[in-house]
Design a protein around this motif. Sequence first.
Motif, short mmCIF file in Angstrom:
data_model
loop_
_atom_site.label_atom_id
_atom_site.label_comp_id
_atom_site.label_asym_id
_atom_site.label_seq_id
_atom_site.Cartn_x
_atom_site.Cartn_y
_atom_site.Cartn_z
N VAL A 101 0.90 -1.29 -0.12
CA VAL A 101 0.04 0.11 0.15
C VAL A 101 0.75 1.19 0.02
O VAL A 101 1.98 1.31 0.60
CB VAL A 101 -0.90 -0.16 1.30
N THR A 102 0.31 2.12 -0.76
CA THR A 102 1.04 3.56 -0.85
C THR A 102 0.11 4.60 -1.32
O THR A 102 -1.03 4.31 -1.18
CB THR A 102 2.17 3.36 -1.89
N ALA A 103 0.69 5.73 -1.60
CA ALA A 103 0.05 7.04 -1.74
C ALA A 103 -0.55 6.79 -3.46
O ALA A 103 0.22 6.35 -4.19
CB ALA A 103 0.54 8.20 -1.71
N GLY A 104 -1.88 7.23 -3.42
CA GLY A 104 -2.37 7.15 -4.80
C GLY A 104 -1.49 7.88 -5.80
O GLY A 104 -1.18 7.57 -7.04
N HIS A 105 -0.76 9.10 -5.48
CA HIS A 105 -0.06 9.89 -6.48
C HIS A 105 1.37 9.22 -6.58
O HIS A 105 2.06 9.65 -7.35
CB HIS A 105 0.06 11.28 -5.68
N CYS A 106 1.55 8.14 -5.91
CA CYS A 106 2.83 7.47 -6.14
C CYS A 106 2.61 6.38 -7.13
O CYS A 106 3.47 5.46 -7.30
CB CYS A 106 3.42 6.80 -4.75
N VAL A 107 1.49 6.23 -7.51
CA VAL A 107 1.05 5.17 -8.55
C VAL A 107 0.33 5.61 -9.77
O VAL A 107 0.67 5.36 -10.89
CB VAL A 107 -0.04 4.18 -7.88
N LYS A 108 -0.22 6.72 -9.71
CA LYS A 108 -1.24 7.28 -11.00
C LYS A 108 -1.22 8.82 -10.70
O LYS A 108 -1.54 9.38 -9.51
CB LYS A 108 -2.46 6.72 -11.03
N ASP A 109 -1.08 9.69 -11.70
CA ASP A 109 -1.36 11.02 -11.83
C ASP A 109 -2.62 11.38 -12.03
O ASP A 109 -2.91 12.14 -12.89
CB ASP A 109 -0.36 11.64 -12.77
N GLY A 110 -3.68 11.24 -10.92
CA GLY A 110 -4.90 11.66 -10.86
C GLY A 110 -5.38 11.14 -12.37
O GLY A 110 -5.20 9.76 -12.49
N ALA A 111 -6.01 11.94 -13.21
CA ALA A 111 -6.67 11.67 -14.38
C ALA A 111 -5.67 11.38 -15.41
O ALA A 111 -6.05 10.97 -16.45
CB ALA A 111 -7.54 13.06 -14.96
N GLY A 112 -4.27 11.63 -15.23
CA GLY A 112 -3.26 11.42 -16.03
C GLY A 112 -2.72 10.08 -16.10
O GLY A 112 -3.33 9.17 -15.77
N GLU A 113 -1.40 9.89 -16.46
CA GLU A 113 -0.80 8.76 -16.57
C GLU A 113 -0.56 7.80 -15.40
O GLU A 113 -0.37 8.31 -14.27
CB GLU A 113 0.23 8.77 -17.50
N TRP A 114 -0.14 6.66 -15.43
CA TRP A 114 0.25 5.54 -14.55
C TRP A 114 1.77 5.72 -14.47
O TRP A 114 2.22 5.91 -15.69
CB TRP A 114 -0.10 4.43 -14.99
N ALA A 115 2.13 5.63 -13.50
CA ALA A 115 3.94 5.61 -13.15
C ALA A 115 4.38 4.05 -13.90
O ALA A 115 3.69 3.13 -13.93
CB ALA A 115 4.18 5.43 -11.64
N ALA A 116 5.50 4.35 -14.53
CA ALA A 116 6.27 3.10 -15.28
C ALA A 116 7.47 2.62 -14.25
O ALA A 116 7.92 3.40 -13.45
CB ALA A 116 6.52 3.36 -16.62
N ASN A 117 7.87 1.50 -14.65
CA ASN A 117 9.13 1.12 -13.95
C ASN A 117 8.88 1.01 -12.63
O ASN A 117 10.09 1.09 -11.89
CB ASN A 117 10.28 2.03 -14.28
N TRP A 118 7.80 0.62 -11.95
CA TRP A 118 7.42 0.75 -10.75
C TRP A 118 7.98 -0.46 -9.89
O TRP A 118 7.85 -1.62 -10.32
CB TRP A 118 5.86 0.76 -10.31
N THR A 119 8.85 0.00 -8.70
CA THR A 119 9.72 -1.15 -8.15
C THR A 119 9.74 -0.71 -6.63
O THR A 119 9.98 0.42 -6.10
CB THR A 119 11.19 -1.51 -8.61
N PHE A 120 9.44 -1.91 -5.90
CA PHE A 120 9.39 -1.62 -4.27
C PHE A 120 10.81 -2.38 -3.94
O PHE A 120 11.19 -3.42 -4.05
CB PHE A 120 8.27 -2.48 -3.91
N VAL A 121 11.48 -1.72 -2.90
CA VAL A 121 12.56 -2.05 -2.35
C VAL A 121 12.36 -2.20 -0.69
O VAL A 121 12.68 -1.37 0.01
CB VAL A 121 13.75 -1.26 -2.74
N PRO A 122 12.05 -3.34 -0.28
CA PRO A 122 11.84 -3.49 1.29
C PRO A 122 12.95 -3.32 2.01
O PRO A 122 13.98 -3.75 1.63
CB PRO A 122 10.97 -4.78 1.28
N GLY A 123 12.89 -2.59 3.02
CA GLY A 123 14.24 -2.33 4.13
C GLY A 123 15.22 -1.90 3.56
O GLY A 123 16.28 -2.20 3.87
#
Length: 376
Positions: A193-215
């Motif tokens: 789970v994260t913020a919506g603005h860290c995933v999609k630009d509102g009505a705009g585009e989705w983020a690309a190359n999305w990668t999670f690095v735990p710890g």
Amino acid sequence: MTLSTPLLAAAPLLAGLIGPALLGAAPVRQQADRPAIAPAQRATRGDVIEHVAARTLADQRRVLDYWTPERMAKAVPIDLLDLVDDSLTKGGLGKGGIVKGGDNLLDGVTGRAGVQATPDLSARKADLSIPPKLHGQARHLAASRPDTSTVGSRWITGGLVARTTGRVFMTVAGSDFVCSASTVRSANKDLVVTAGHCVKDGAGEWAANWTFVPGYNLDGPHPYGQYAARRMFVAGPWSRSADDNYDVGMVALATSRGRHVADVVGTQEIAFNPARGGQAFGFGYPADPPYSGDHLVYCAGRLKDDPYGQTRDQGLGCDMTAGSSGGPWMTRFDSSSGKGTITSLSSFKYSDDRRTMYGPYFGDSVKALFGKAQHA
């Protein structure tokens, strides 16, 4: 533009950013590039917008290969996105390049680490990157137990939260950005789970190359692996109009070396429709001064309602800066084990109160979001 709306402020911009003209003005809700959103707007059950990210193993490998140590080091907080010179972006979303700035990356501009940019002065929220006071941070670093009230201290206690919280790296319009996120217990064992603005630009585009690095930490940047996004989810009101009440995103991850993220680092619980108020601990990887993004930081204190009534969000005393977007807020948190229940996350600040972070209330719409994402 919306990705930078969270963690910016609804009141006029701070002195030193635009001068004295707006000082003393009351917080406003209108933003020039999109209509005001009534706080009472509600999502219907099941109003979830989905995006397929790295579908195949080849796609996932391409994403992971993209994030070289150099690219990770140069990525900046997502909240910079809306603050670039429109003359360079031509109204678009991307960073146009290095433009005007002050000597210390704060005077007259954003203060973003390593980047100088001319802000969009029409934005209704001011930059989170104003360097906060340390408030005795050195004392906290030496403390044997975490404080139950702090506006920003490095987390040195370890426990589950040090593994489940991580940094997010993403690309939007050709530029690389960072956020924070946390694993949650889910049916697919892959969910963060994260913020919506860290995933999609509102009505705009989705983020690309999305990668999670735990710890994530400076000594070993990815001690538990790196996980590319498979599918992304946001609530309908966020996708249509960047309504801050719904600034929540959930991402189903691919496995890393054949292992689910939950099996590698564990998970935190998540709950919906909690009682308002009470004690909370917030975590994240702030990347603007005085923080560097290299260490996990926490805030702790009592939650309070939005004093302007512009959202249903609750506030937590917190000096964390940009880069902490999407970091989890936990109630019923056990500081000795690092276990808690996520009931909100870092979203935005008001410019007349830079010491309070606001996070969305996890109601029925977030519950529906989770219900769909955990089975992806």
